[in-house]
Design a protein around this motif. Structure first.
Motif, PDB file in Angstrom:
ATOM      1  N   UNK A  59      30.556 -27.427  23.696  1.00  0.00           N
ATOM      2  CA  UNK A  59      31.147 -28.434  22.814  1.00  0.00           C
ATOM      3  C   UNK A  59      32.644 -28.516  23.042  1.00  0.00           C
ATOM      4  N   UNK A  60      33.184 -29.676  22.789  1.00  0.00           N
ATOM      5  CA  UNK A  60      34.625 -29.899  22.831  1.00  0.00           C
ATOM      6  C   UNK A  60      35.026 -30.492  21.491  1.00  0.00           C
ATOM      7  N   UNK A  61      36.002 -29.894  20.861  1.00  0.00           N
ATOM      8  CA  UNK A  61      36.420 -30.388  19.550  1.00  0.00           C
ATOM      9  C   UNK A  61      37.555 -31.395  19.683  1.00  0.00           C
ATOM     10  N   UNK A  62      37.781 -32.118  18.604  1.00  0.00           N
ATOM     11  CA  UNK A  62      38.777 -33.192  18.615  1.00  0.00           C
ATOM     12  C   UNK A  62      40.201 -32.665  18.741  1.00  0.00           C
ATOM     13  N   UNK A  63      40.421 -31.393  18.382  1.00  0.00           N
ATOM     14  CA  UNK A  63      41.784 -30.882  18.351  1.00  0.00           C
ATOM     15  C   UNK A  63      42.194 -30.191  19.648  1.00  0.00           C
ATOM     16  N   UNK A  64      41.557 -30.554  20.763  1.00  0.00           N
ATOM     17  CA  UNK A  64      41.916 -29.915  22.031  1.00  0.00           C
ATOM     18  C   UNK A  64      42.872 -30.767  22.852  1.00  0.00           C
ATOM     19  N   UNK A  65      43.372 -31.839  22.300  1.00  0.00           N
ATOM     20  CA  UNK A  65      44.308 -32.672  23.026  1.00  0.00           C
ATOM     21  C   UNK A  65      43.657 -33.330  24.221  1.00  0.00           C
ATOM     22  N   UNK A  66      44.379 -33.400  25.338  1.00  0.00           N
ATOM     23  CA  UNK A  66      43.849 -34.062  26.525  1.00  0.00           C
ATOM     24  C   UNK A  66      43.106 -33.098  27.437  1.00  0.00           C
ATOM     25  N   UNK A  67      43.070 -31.833  27.076  1.00  0.00           N
ATOM     26  CA  UNK A  67      42.376 -30.856  27.912  1.00  0.00           C
ATOM     27  C   UNK A  67      40.924 -30.754  27.489  1.00  0.00           C
ATOM     28  N   UNK A  68      40.030 -30.696  28.453  1.00  0.00           N
ATOM     29  CA  UNK A  68      38.600 -30.595  28.177  1.00  0.00           C
ATOM     30  C   UNK A  68      38.235 -29.137  27.968  1.00  0.00           C
ATOM     31  N   UNK A  69      38.786 -28.531  26.910  1.00  0.00           N
ATOM     32  CA  UNK A  69      38.510 -27.127  26.618  1.00  0.00           C
ATOM     33  C   UNK A  69      37.136 -27.018  25.983  1.00  0.00           C
ATOM     34  N   UNK A  70      36.263 -26.302  26.640  1.00  0.00           N
ATOM     35  CA  UNK A  70      34.873 -26.228  26.213  1.00  0.00           C
ATOM     36  C   UNK A  70      34.534 -24.857  25.654  1.00  0.00           C
ATOM     37  N   UNK A  71      33.725 -24.859  24.595  1.00  0.00           N
ATOM     38  CA  UNK A  71      33.145 -23.629  24.060  1.00  0.00           C
ATOM     39  C   UNK A  71      31.677 -23.629  24.441  1.00  0.00           C
ATOM     40  N   UNK A  72      31.272 -22.601  25.170  1.00  0.00           N
ATOM     41  CA  UNK A  72      29.921 -22.540  25.710  1.00  0.00           C
ATOM     42  C   UNK A  72      29.023 -21.629  24.898  1.00  0.00           C
ATOM     43  N   UNK A  73      27.727 -21.939  24.922  1.00  0.00           N
ATOM     44  CA  UNK A  73      26.715 -21.004  24.481  1.00  0.00           C
ATOM     45  C   UNK A  73      26.359 -20.073  25.633  1.00  0.00           C
ATOM     46  N   UNK A  74      25.485 -19.105  25.355  1.00  0.00           N
ATOM     47  CA  UNK A  74      25.112 -18.135  26.385  1.00  0.00           C
ATOM     48  C   UNK A  74      23.967 -18.629  27.272  1.00  0.00           C
TER      49      UNK A  74
END
Lengths: 113, 114
Positions: free
Chosen positions: A90-105
């Protein structure tokens, strides 16, 4: 803090036996939910992006759906070549222009003849 | 089309030795670049990201550093490796088109610290 939980951890199917993989998430405003496929020893391969509840995407035997709390990856009539680990992120709205992703296992899928 | 190159594919290094992993992207300009680490049984963890030359953001305090000397080059370094630095390191890129965009990954580097 964003969190992603995938289930089951592992799934064994016979060829042609349809099933679904689950991805539950908590995020402070969803910008996008992503599905990737990862083969052993390789980098993840992008499959789908979903960004609003009710959206669906399809590719060959795979169909991804999204609700406000979870996403499903449906696999219809799988073949042995669908065997891989499927990752949800998932990528949250507060990550700016970077596609910072939080992954599951991930869910490790094995399809047998 | 865009491609991402990451090398080496595998690396075995002794504890206390330095590290340099390199990643380059072709076919796009001003990409966002990322370093992730994947440990056994754990999800991919974002280590660093960069939205431009010389701009590095660290997500997790650790023994590693990153640099972006050119627009499409991203380097992961360490002065002295620890056993806990072992893992599968992945470089990725994305672009900003006014909205969310997916990240595309390289083939990874398997690092074993012995």
């Amino acid at each position: 803090e964003d969190q992603v939980t995938q289930s089951p951890e592992a799934l064994r199917l016979q060829e042609g036996e349809s099933s679904s993989l689950n991805c539950s998430y908590t995020v402070s405003g969803l910008r996008g939910l992503f599905w990737y496929r990862q083969d052993p020893g390789k980098g993840p391969e992008f499959l789908f992006t979903l960004y609003s509840a009710g959206e669906e995407k399809e590719k060959e035997r795979l169909k991804a759906t999204l609700t406000k709390k979870e996403s499903f990856l449906h696999i219809t009539a799988p073949k042995p070549e669908d065997s891989a680990t499927y990752l949800c992120a998932v990528q949250s709205l507060n990550t700016g222009t970077a596609s910072k992703l939080t992954f599951g296992t991930g869910t490790r899928l094995q399809v047998t003849l | 089309s865009q491609t991402i190159h990451q090398w080496p594919a595998t690396l075995v290094q002794p504890v206390g030795s330095p590290l340099s992993l390199e990643c380059t992207v072709e076919g796009t300009s001003n990409p966002n670049l990322y370093w992730y680490r994947q440990a056994a049984g754990r999800g991919l963890q974002l280590l660093f990201y960069s939205v431009g030359i010389g701009q590095i953001s660290s997500e997790v305090p650790q023994n590693l550093s990153a640099s972006r000397p050119q627009d499409r080059q991203f380097i992961l370094s360490s002065k002295k490796l620890l056993l806990s630095d072992s893992g599968f390191y992945l470089c990725a890129w994305s672009t900003w088109g006014g909205g969310y965009t997916e990240a595309f990954f390289g083939q990874g580097t398997r690092l074993t610290v012995v």
